[in-house]
Design a protein around this motif. Structure first.
Motif: not given
Lengths: 552, 139
Positions: A101-103, A105-108, A110-111, A395-396, A399
């Protein structure tokens, strides 16, 4: 043939809102459903998921009632085998889910937006967040808020005992014998570990898979859809039926057992406050009342029932939180928040380490138990989260489902646990420490101002959290047993809601039925854990596909 | 007398609407009115489409089909999206009525699969709550 079938088949299948990459499947949602009229009640149910789930539940209840001793032994043996043998596996997969999940969030990836690139959110942040929380763990916070930090503190303080080369104490890690400050830090860290990132990562994986495959890929909103990338068209056959049936049975028993235990606990609280008699009569009345309120909420629907109750409860919970913060040792609690968070990060690598652990009791009895529990609940919570999360970006979504609830849990446990620990360490008040699990919260509130008012708020919170679990559960079970249709006739929801209350009452009245079925439910965590790992792969595949389409 | 007639249709079971569709068509012919087919649905995938767009298209296709079959001069359609169509149907239909601005509603007394003892019949409910005339067709 229905009339809309006459329209050309290409009448707009994928193209969600904006860009999304749909899955092309021959399956038509509702094609296996039977609909009709039973007296005055309309129905629209999936064949055979509805029937087998319902009969399966009845069969399990009969078995536990007819052979209570055997059922108890079988289910408990299953449970100890699962948490005892596979503790390392649970720890390992839960760590993996957090990292995954953390990955994201920061990965492309996530958009990517759930529901297509132009989709807009169905709910405001407040309503969305309140529902996430109420479904996810509201009730646990009420019961473990005081008791868990306290328990870990006590066992840590007691230090370690070794018999025949095996540790028999329940202290986390190496304990902190005789050192109150260190025991507090370790106790808080262990509690936050169990209620922070890991459980929410488990929910997030299931919810993300369902939302992605339903809203972006156009598959029905039911558990089997998340398995499409793995089993292909076979998910519409028996493979999928079995997945959905297991999810329904686990959800129903999970809800019924927690409803039963919840009634026992609410009864204890009401006895403490108003002297209401403790016994099966009161408990049956409580279950009936909770089911009755849940029924009203179910009839009022998602927006008029579940959402409003969740918001009310979040408001009340925050009120209680601020009250304890202000009426309690405010400075100590604020410090405790900071130091607990620090302690969490400090002990996290050791606590989350799946291999070579010496604190066997803690790992198997607490961590593995919790992980299996969260995982067995994940089809229900995940599906509910998916239902209300359309229109958010990945991503949202992550989070909000992972980081925000974890943060709130840290605040909650450091305030409630911290107050109780402060009472023990600095004030010498040990009543809460010695009270039974369901009474710890009330005993802690007892020595604060306005104890009656806050205890009543506490009981209301407990009851309303049960109502929101019960009605959101009925909603989820109804959708799954209607083959992913979210607009099946109301009597079906009513049926599941009442059925769940009835199962809870029957189990409550039998000796040990609740406990043995809870063991069974938690045991389903093991197969689901494997399934969840596969889901991560499916999510990744789906997201890569989605982003590739977006780039074009 | 009437300019725009709103006809609520169940997005998945349009074939079961029976006489309401015919009555609406005949009234449209009589008053030279436009018929607007309205469907309340959620954003989740369903039998009539897997995305809101697909559902919109399916409803538009249904409207076109009706126009051809029943010889209606002007048709339109409106998809009312709702989180929980089963329980919020009445309110959603009222909202749709505001959006499309119809001056007459023609609907079946019991939408197939929607009616039951608990929620009552939506035709009757609309008749007492809508600000315009409501023609409830008993099947």
């Amino acid at each position: 043939m229905t009339e809309h079938d006459d329209t050309p088949p290409d009448a707009g299948i994928p193209v969600a809102e904006g860009v999304a990459s749909g899955i092309d499947t021959e399956y038509e949602i509702g094609q296996d459903n039977i609909d009709g009229q039973l007296g005055p009640f309309g129905f629209d149910i999936h064949n055979p998921v509805f029937l087998i789930s319902g009969l399966g539940v009845v069969a399990f209840v009969f078995y536990t009632l007819a052979l209570p001793d055997q059922a108890g032994i079988v289910f408990k043996a299953m449970f100890s085998f699962v948490t005892g043998t596979f503790d390392w596996f649970f720890l390992l997969v839960a760590d993996f889910f957090v990292l995954f999940c953390l990955f994201l969030i920061f990965s492309p990836w996530g958009s990517v937006r759930l529901g297509g690139s132009e989709a807009t959110p169905d709910y405001t942040y407040v309503g969305w967040f309140a529902m996430l929380f109420a479904a996810g763990m509201g009730i646990g916070l009420m019961f473990y808020g005081v008791s868990e930090p306290m328990t870990h503190f006590s066992t840590s303080l007691g230090g370690t005992t070794i018999e025949d080369g095996l540790r028999t104490d329940w202290a986390p890690l190496g304990g902190a014998v005789g050192d109150e400050a260190a025991a507090t830090r370790l106790g808080m860290a262990a509690t936050i570990y169990h209620w922070g990132l890991h459980p929410w990562a488990i929910y997030a994986v299931v919810a993300l898979a369902l939302a992605l495959f339903s809203y972006n890929k156009g598959l029905p909103l039911t558990i089997r859809s998340a398995f499409y990338p793995i089993f292909g068209e076979a998910v519409w056959g028996w493979v999928g039926h079995v997945i959905d049936i297991i999810a329904v049975i686990a959800t129903l028993f999970g809800l019924a057992t927690s409803l039963g235990f919840g009634a026992t606990q609410a009864n204890a609280g009401l006895n403490e406050l108003f002297g209401l008699p403790v016994g099966s009569t009161t408990e049956v009345l409580l279950i009936s009342a909770i089911t009755g309120v849940a029924l009203i909420s179910v009839l009022r629907g998602l927006d008029g029932g579940v959402k409003i109750l969740s918001e009310v409860n979040m408001g009340l919970a925050f009120l209680l939180l601020f009250f304890v913060l202000l009426a309690g040792p405010t400075m100590f609690l604020l410090n405790n928040f900071g130091s607990s968070l620090m302690a969490y990060f400090e002990f996290l690598p050791a606590l989350a380490n799946p291999f070579g652990r010496e604190d066997t009791n803690f790992v198997q009895g607490w961590t593995a138990f919790y992980w299996a529990w969260w995982i067995s609940w994940s089809p229900f919570v995940g599906m509910f989260i998916a239902r209300v999360s359309r229109g958010r970006s990945v991503r949202e979504f992550l989070i909000a489902v992972l980081l925000v609830p974890s943060f709130i849990s840290v605040i909650w446990f450091s305030v409630f646990g911290g107050s109780a620990l402060h009472q023990v360490i600095n004030e010498g008040y040990t009543v809460a420490q010695e009270a039974s699990l369901e009474l710890k919260l009330f005993k802690m509130l007892d020595v604060m101002p306005l104890a009656t008012v806050t205890s009543i708020i506490g009981i209301v919170l407990v009851i309303v959290f049960f109502v929101t679990s019960s009605d959101s559960g009925s909603l989820v079970i109804d959708t799954v047993t209607a083959g992913g249709k979210v607009d099946a006739p109301v009597p079906q929801r009513v049926f599941w809601c009442v059925f769940e209350g009835a199962v809870a009452i029957v189990l409550l009245l039998s000796s040990g039925g609740l406990a043995s079925l809870q063991s069974m439910v938690i045991s389903t965590g093991l197969p689901f854990a494997v399934i969840l790992v596969l889901m991560c792969w499916a999510i990744m595949k789906g997201l890569i596909d989605e982003r590739a389409k977006l780039k074009k | 007398m009437f300019k725009k007639i709103m006809v609520p249709v169940h997005h998945d079971q349009k074939e079961k609407l029976g006489r309401a569709l015919t009555v609406a068509a005949e009234m449209a012919l009589r008053y030279d009115a436009e018929v607007c087919y309205v469907s309340v649905t959620s954003r989740a995938p369903g039998p009539s489409g897997r995305t809101p767009e697909a559902k919109t298209d399916a409803l538009a296709a249904f409207a076109a089909d009706q126009a051809q079959r029943l010889d209606i001069a002007r048709v339109s359609s409106h998809l009312e999206l709702n989180h929980d169509p089963t329980t919020q149907l009445g309110a959603a239909l009222l909202a749709a009525l505001d959006t499309v601005g119809a001056d007459l509603v023609v609907m079946a007394s019991h939408m197939p699969g929607w009616s039951d003892m608990v929620t009552g019949n939506h035709g009757g409910w609309m008749a007492s709550n809508a600000r315009c005339s409501v023609f409830v067709i008993r099947d």
